[in-house]
Design a protein around this motif. Sequence first.
Motif, mmCIF file in Angstrom:
data_model
loop_
_atom_site.group_PDB
_atom_site.id
_atom_site.type_symbol
_atom_site.label_atom_id
_atom_site.label_comp_id
_atom_site.label_asym_id
_atom_site.label_seq_id
_atom_site.Cartn_x
_atom_site.Cartn_y
_atom_site.Cartn_z
ATOM 1 N N LEU A 230 0.660 -1.028 0.051
ATOM 2 C CA LEU A 230 0.171 0.124 0.036
ATOM 3 C C LEU A 230 0.851 0.908 0.200
ATOM 4 C CD1 LEU A 230 -2.517 -1.170 2.838
ATOM 5 C CD2 LEU A 230 -2.903 -0.908 0.242
ATOM 6 N N THR A 262 -2.689 0.490 -4.508
ATOM 7 C CA THR A 262 -2.134 -0.703 -4.045
ATOM 8 C C THR A 262 -1.319 -1.086 -5.113
ATOM 9 O OG1 THR A 262 -4.380 -1.187 -3.111
ATOM 10 C CG2 THR A 262 -3.023 -3.081 -3.760
ATOM 11 N N PRO A 288 0.438 -4.763 3.773
ATOM 12 C CA PRO A 288 -0.799 -4.546 4.415
ATOM 13 C C PRO A 288 -0.492 -5.344 5.455
ATOM 14 C CG PRO A 288 -0.849 -6.237 2.479
ATOM 15 C CD PRO A 288 0.559 -5.401 2.515
ATOM 16 N N ASP A 292 -5.807 -3.841 7.967
ATOM 17 C CA ASP A 292 -6.422 -3.679 6.252
ATOM 18 C C ASP A 292 -7.213 -4.648 5.884
ATOM 19 O OD1 ASP A 292 -4.723 -1.481 5.950
ATOM 20 O OD2 ASP A 292 -3.026 -2.719 5.800
#
Lengths: 321, 262
Positions: A230, A262, A288, A292
């Motif tokens: 991310l 992403t 992540p 998340d």
Amino acid sequence: MAIIETSKLTKHYGRIKAVDGLNLKIEEGEVFGLLGPNGAGKTTTIKILATLLDPTSGTATVNGFDVEKYPSKVRESIGIVFQEPSTDELLSGYENLKMHSMIYGIPKSEVDKRIEEALSLVELTERKNDLVKTYSGGMRRRLEIGRGLLHRPKVLFLDEPTLGLDPRGRETMWGYVQRLVKELNMTILLTTHYMEEADALADRVCIIDHGKSVAIDTPENLKESMGGDLVTIVSDSPKIGEVKKLKFVKKIEKLDGKYLITVDSAAENLQELLKKIGKVDCVEVRSPTLADVFMKNTGRGLEEAEGGWFDKIVQQSVNKQ
Amino acid sequence: MNPRNKVTPGTNRPDTLKGIYAVWWREITVFFRETPRIISSVMSPIIWLLVFGAGLGGSLSVQGLDYQQFIFGGILVQTFLFSSLFYGAYLVWDRKIDVLKAVLVSPLSRSSIFLGKVFGGVTISLMEAIIVLLFGYLIGMNYSAGVFVLALVLVALASAGLTALGLAVGSFMESPEGFQLLSSLVLFPLFFLSGALFPINNLKGPLGILAAIDPVTYIVDILRNVLTGIHYFDPMLDLAALAVFIVGANIIGVWAFSRMKS
Ligand SMILES: Nc1ncnc2c1ncn2[C@@H]1O[C@H](COP(=O)(O)OP(=O)(O)OP(=O)(O)O)[C@@H](O)[C@H]1O
Ligand SMILES: [Mg+2]
């Protein structure tokens, strides 16, 4: 055969569905994490599995025995560390363990050795003769963990085992759990609302919200299911059109003024991403986390979902204005 | 944990006797560490005897006995009636705090846990009874050592029934608020109808019937008989009633305790 298995397990408290159709299959020797916010139904699930509560519907077996039909068989193979303190305040640490070993019929020749081991494992040897009411919260927690292990159950339930422990205590605790599984081949079902804990300990995690399982897998697979790393970018005029053309970009979301992008392997591709996007004020890159994953599956953040009543009241009054 | 003595986890089959002993031991140890409980359980009967017996009864006598001596057996019963019932019903607090849960998830059977608790209640009653019986000598009672021991045996039996009754109440109760109800609906009627403080044949009509079904009536009667010779029923009837009560209360108690979820 799975050592713990539930099928459509459901528990209602009036209108509240504390557990709602939960299906779990936990293998012997596995550390299984139930991760969810306050009120998700973690404790209720454990209480049903430990024969302290009857489900409204659905079934559960532990070590091959149905929890409703053969509760005493189930009790022979389990140990539990409750979320709330459950040691006797008016007994010393040693006396609590002694009482426990008598109740579980630990052979006399073994008792002293096991108590000693448990006390040293949870580092309470020096305080063993003090009454539990003089212990700190964290010490009491450690005593309960020591007690849960004393009779070496096949299945150990740990309900928020690190609640009230300081960071050092928490890491030591993680160490114990890992050793237990390795040395004793115990199966552990632990609940937590700390995602790092689930991540560090559990072979598999079930993310649970409002009594329902929203995702079950290994922490790695769950994180991978997010589809990449991310990258968060703060920028006045990012060239989003350019970025969208990049092959390694999976997804772009706008979240209160920030762009959440992403990407496959940020390590390899960050340079190019930044080149294309133009001038940025701020960049944050991370892998992540389970938080998340929780967010993706429930549409809410883990922290947000468990916000205290105070936060909620403040939030409400802010919203009204 | 040393890898050399690696042990595989397994199932635990408890040793029933050891388990009962463990529960009993816990009850007694905790009791002795709660100083206020000890003080109140010993002081309250003594205060009753002094204030009620001497104050009210100074001029009264029943069947040739000083009133204080007449109610002595009743006050002895009151002591362990209150402590047994409250001790049993205290279960509702044990359930509220999580201490009891740790025992309930163990493989020790519910009836063993129950029995351990009953023995705990009996032991506490016996200790109190010894103190009250010793105090009796100070207010002019005279009973032989044999009578002293016989009285203790009866106290133990009666307390086994009363503690079981208290545990049954504690298993049914949903929250400690019910404690008030226990006193006003169970304890006081049992006590005041029993003839602990007056000759039982003073009660006529419906009250007499209630007194006749009150198990405490027979406990008072047999103890007063043993201690002073005054009695209203045949001792065999007293013993039969006591036996029915002990068995009945324990059956109900074990049943209530077993169906109880945490
Ligand atoms: N005895 C009860 N009576 C009524 N509702 C209950 C009872 N116990 C739990 N609940 C409700 O069931 C839901 C699940 O509770 P549970 O204790 O299982 O949550 P949890 O996941 O363990 O939360 P936490 O992280 O706060 O420990 C909650 O909404 C709670 O209010
Ligand atoms: Mg909980």
